[in-house]
Motif scaffolding. Structure first.
Motif, PDB file in Angstrom:
ATOM      1  N   PHE A 232       0.840  -1.196   0.000  1.00 47.52           N
ATOM      2  CA  PHE A 232       0.000   0.000   0.000  1.00 47.52           C
ATOM      3  C   PHE A 232       0.877   1.250   0.000  1.00 47.52           C
ATOM      4  CE2 PHE A 232      -4.611  -0.912   1.198  1.00 47.52           C
ATOM      5  CZ  PHE A 232      -4.567  -2.215   0.721  1.00 47.52           C
ATOM      6  N   GLU A 233       0.256   2.381  -0.357  1.00 42.31           N
ATOM      7  CA  GLU A 233       0.941   3.682  -0.243  1.00 42.31           C
ATOM      8  C   GLU A 233       1.379   3.893   1.196  1.00 42.31           C
ATOM      9  OE1 GLU A 233       0.410   7.105  -2.292  1.00 42.31           O
ATOM     10  OE2 GLU A 233       1.034   5.564  -3.749  1.00 42.31           O
ATOM     11  N   LEU A 234       2.509   4.548   1.365  1.00 39.38           N
ATOM     12  CA  LEU A 234       2.980   4.835   2.731  1.00 39.38           C
ATOM     13  C   LEU A 234       1.990   5.725   3.468  1.00 39.38           C
ATOM     14  CD1 LEU A 234       6.743   5.691   2.208  1.00 39.38           C
ATOM     15  CD2 LEU A 234       5.770   3.742   3.452  1.00 39.38           C
ATOM     16  N   ILE A 235       1.833   5.485   4.749  1.00 34.15           N
ATOM     17  CA  ILE A 235       0.998   6.348   5.587  1.00 34.15           C
ATOM     18  C   ILE A 235       1.921   7.276   6.364  1.00 34.15           C
ATOM     19  CG2 ILE A 235      -0.697   6.432   7.452  1.00 34.15           C
ATOM     20  CD1 ILE A 235      -1.738   5.041   4.934  1.00 34.15           C
ATOM     21  N   ARG A 243      -6.697   4.815   8.812  1.00 32.28           N
ATOM     22  CA  ARG A 243      -8.022   4.183   8.900  1.00 32.28           C
ATOM     23  C   ARG A 243      -8.527   3.811   7.502  1.00 32.28           C
ATOM     24  NH1 ARG A 243     -10.413   7.999  11.138  1.00 32.28           N
ATOM     25  NH2 ARG A 243     -10.115   7.377  13.318  1.00 32.28           N
ATOM     26  N   VAL A 244      -8.379   4.742   6.559  1.00 31.38           N
ATOM     27  CA  VAL A 244      -8.826   4.488   5.178  1.00 31.38           C
ATOM     28  C   VAL A 244      -8.061   3.297   4.599  1.00 31.38           C
ATOM     29  CG1 VAL A 244      -8.862   5.434   2.829  1.00 31.38           C
ATOM     30  CG2 VAL A 244      -9.502   6.881   4.780  1.00 31.38           C
ATOM     31  N   ARG A 248      -9.579  -0.351   3.461  1.00 33.29           N
ATOM     32  CA  ARG A 248      -9.392  -0.842   2.095  1.00 33.29           C
ATOM     33  C   ARG A 248      -8.695  -2.212   2.140  1.00 33.29           C
ATOM     34  NH1 ARG A 248      -6.136   0.678  -2.072  1.00 33.29           N
ATOM     35  NH2 ARG A 248      -4.884   2.081  -0.796  1.00 33.29           N
ATOM     36  N   ALA A 249      -7.719  -2.336   3.007  1.00 33.73           N
ATOM     37  CA  ALA A 249      -6.975  -3.597   3.125  1.00 33.73           C
ATOM     38  C   ALA A 249      -7.901  -4.717   3.605  1.00 33.73           C
ATOM     39  CB  ALA A 249      -5.810  -3.422   4.091  1.00 33.73           C
ATOM     40  N   TRP A 298      -8.870  -6.331  12.264  1.00 34.79           N
ATOM     41  CA  TRP A 298      -9.445  -5.061  11.818  1.00 34.79           C
ATOM     42  C   TRP A 298     -10.575  -5.413  10.854  1.00 34.79           C
ATOM     43  CZ3 TRP A 298      -8.962  -0.027  13.183  1.00 34.79           C
ATOM     44  CH2 TRP A 298      -9.575   0.916  12.342  1.00 34.79           C
ATOM     45  N   LYS A 299     -11.796  -5.026  11.205  1.00 34.19           N
ATOM     46  CA  LYS A 299     -12.964  -5.392  10.402  1.00 34.19           C
ATOM     47  C   LYS A 299     -12.958  -6.889  10.081  1.00 34.19           C
ATOM     48  CE  LYS A 299     -14.459  -1.126  10.090  1.00 34.19           C
ATOM     49  NZ  LYS A 299     -14.165  -0.004   9.219  1.00 34.19           N
ATOM     50  N   GLY A 300     -12.603  -7.684  11.052  1.00 34.25           N
ATOM     51  CA  GLY A 300     -12.662  -9.145  10.918  1.00 34.25           C
ATOM     52  C   GLY A 300     -11.434  -9.785  10.291  1.00 34.25           C
ATOM     53  N   LYS A 301     -10.515  -8.987   9.762  1.00 35.49           N
ATOM     54  CA  LYS A 301      -9.329  -9.581   9.127  1.00 35.49           C
ATOM     55  C   LYS A 301      -8.147  -9.554  10.105  1.00 35.49           C
ATOM     56  CE  LYS A 301     -11.082 -10.555   5.128  1.00 35.49           C
ATOM     57  NZ  LYS A 301     -11.052  -9.801   3.909  1.00 35.49           N
ATOM     58  N   PRO A 302      -7.381 -10.669  10.141  1.00 36.61           N
ATOM     59  CA  PRO A 302      -6.221 -10.688  11.033  1.00 36.61           C
ATOM     60  C   PRO A 302      -5.216  -9.605  10.665  1.00 36.61           C
ATOM     61  CG  PRO A 302      -6.380 -12.745   9.752  1.00 36.61           C
ATOM     62  CD  PRO A 302      -7.562 -11.917   9.397  1.00 36.61           C
ATOM     63  N   ILE A 303      -4.644  -8.979  11.669  1.00 34.91           N
ATOM     64  CA  ILE A 303      -3.666  -7.912  11.427  1.00 34.91           C
ATOM     65  C   ILE A 303      -2.478  -8.062  12.382  1.00 34.91           C
ATOM     66  CG2 ILE A 303      -5.072  -6.339  12.867  1.00 34.91           C
ATOM     67  CD1 ILE A 303      -3.858  -4.008  11.288  1.00 34.91           C
TER      68      ILE A 303
END
Ligand code: AMP
Ligand code: MG
Length: 415
Positions: A232-235, A243-244, A248-249, A298-303
């Motif tokens: 992804f683009e650097l934050i 958050r965005v 998206r991820a 995060w939103k159900g996905k492992p992080i």
């Protein structure tokens, strides 16, 4: 009100400063989704089997010869120098094979079917032909007959779900008659770098900025473990942008890995957003390097929130994320993709451990005589990614232990 209740619930579940073993236990409870995909066998190398694979055939399919030579009756060759009548030939792929009777021999090639009546093979080196007879000058060996089904029987399951398709596993799948295989679809893993000071390599470096390296390194680690990385683009240390990106991820990927921003600081926004809006299962591991990671959903996905220090992120990936990916793919042990083998090494120099923490120093492992020995070379700082390139292993020094020269310790030998 809802948010407050949620926060309370999350913090109650979060474990802090866990051991690496506990971190693995917790992460393994939330694997990635596992989906199948059918591939042509010649496109399946390096992938992981989704289902057990059964053999369509016996292997060998028929009794055949392990040697070029003569198919004979063993009893006819008991006396050295016996002379047998040549009655024909059995070649690999022969449809018809003559029957061998008393006093007879059939010329036979490696892999060719054993003629009816024959019960042993004489190697061609142990014979001499004279017209339509052959003189046997060595032993007739029943052991040179490869028996039908001695390797595999039809219906056997030698390749299990979770098996990494190594070149020899691919060869075995073909031997069993499979031209297609059901493999685990490559999980896609979002890789998100966080930090104001970071500039993508190739761009002009502003004052006090550094080239960003972790998203490249972590993506490459994901690929090595059989996933598809999505960089992804650097934050740039903005919680709203983060958050965005996380949303998206979570929508588009099977798992998320972030780098940086998980420590105690004011700018450690991965930790902050996860504490407030995500689900954190653990934060911090009692290991060095690589203390600050977090894991949750995060939103159900492992992080996984990996530390920003380049060595730390590689070490935590190796010790925690790699076995978790392997387990997610359905592999449980040595049959799956892996990044390291656990070995015992003799240290050629003292090694300082860490109070209360598993100490994973970079070491160089090599064979010397009968044992594996290890030493260190470059500076060990967790910011020095060169130390991972210059070494091929990691020590596993238990908490509160130092190691003296000559001590034998556990280590990971990276592959
Ligand atoms: P952090 O975990 O964000 O506190 O970062 C710890 C150290 O790692 C700092 O020196 C950062 O500059 C460095 N760092 C963080 N993210 C990256 C990255 N993606 N690539 C290279 N270095 C990084
Ligand atoms: Mg940072």
């Amino acid at each position: 009100m809802g948010r407050t209740l949620q926060l309370h619930r999350f913090s109650a579940f979060m474990e802090r400063a866990v051991s690496l073993e506990r971190a693995l236990e917790i992460a393994m409870q939330i694997p990635m989704q596992r989906n199948p995909e059918i591939l042509a066998l010649d496109k399946a190398s390096g992938r992981v089997l989704f289902d057990d694979l059964s053999s369509h055939v016996d292997d060998p399919r028929f009794d055949n010869s392990a040697m070029d030579g003569w198919a004979v009756r063993e009893a006819d060759c008991e006396k050295p120098g016996s002379v047998l009548r040549i009655i024909g030939i059995s070649q690999a792929g022969s449809a018809e094979v003559p029957r061998v009777g008393k006093g007879e021999a059939c010329s036979i090639m490696t892999g060719a079917p054993i003629p009816e009546g024959a019960d042993a093979i004489v190697m061609v080196e142990d014979s001499s032909t004279q017209g339509d007879t052959v003189k046997i000058t060595g032993p007739a060996r029943p052991g040179f007959i490869r028996r039908r089904g001695e390797n595999l029987s039809k219906g056997d399951l030698p390749l299990k779900s979770g098996q990494l398709l190594t070149p020899s596993a691919i060869s075995l799948a073909a031997t069993m008659g499979h031209d297609k295989v059901s493999v685990v679809r490559k999980p896609s893993v979002a890789v998100i770098g966080v930090g104001d000071e970071l500039t993508p390599p190739g761009e002009k470096l502003p004052e006090n900025s550094i080239y960003e390296s972790n998203t490249f390194g972590i993506s490459s680690l994901v690929e090595k473990m059989g996933g598809t990385p999505r960089r992804f683009e650097l934050i740039r240390d903005s919680i709203d942008n983060l958050r965005v990106a996380l949303d998206r991820a979570a929508e588009s990927c099977d798992a998320i890995i972030t780098s940086g921003g998980v420590s105690m600081g004011e700018w450690d926004i991965v930790r902050q957003i996860m504490e407030k809006e995500g689900v954190v299962k653990f934060w911090r591991i009692m290991m060095r390097p690589g203390g600050p990671p977090l894991f949750g959903t995060w939103k159900g996905k492992p992080i996984f929130g990996l530390p920003g220090n380049p060595v730390s992120s590689h070490v935590v990936f190796t010790a925690l994320v790699a076995p978790w990916i392997s387990k997610s793919l359905g592999s449980d042990g040595p049959n799956g993709p892996s990044m390291a083998n656990r070995v015992r090494v003799k240290m050629q120099e003292p090694l300082r451990g860490a109070p209360g923490k598993l100490c994973m120093r970079r070491i160089s492992i090599r064979q010397e005589g009968d044992s594996l020995v290890a030493s260190t070379s470059t500076h060990q700082g967790s910011g020095n990614i060169h130390s991972m390139v210059a070494h091929n292993g990691l020590s596993l020094l238990p908490p509160d232990t130092n190691c003296e020269e000559g001590d034998i310790i556990d280590a990971l030998w990276l592959c």
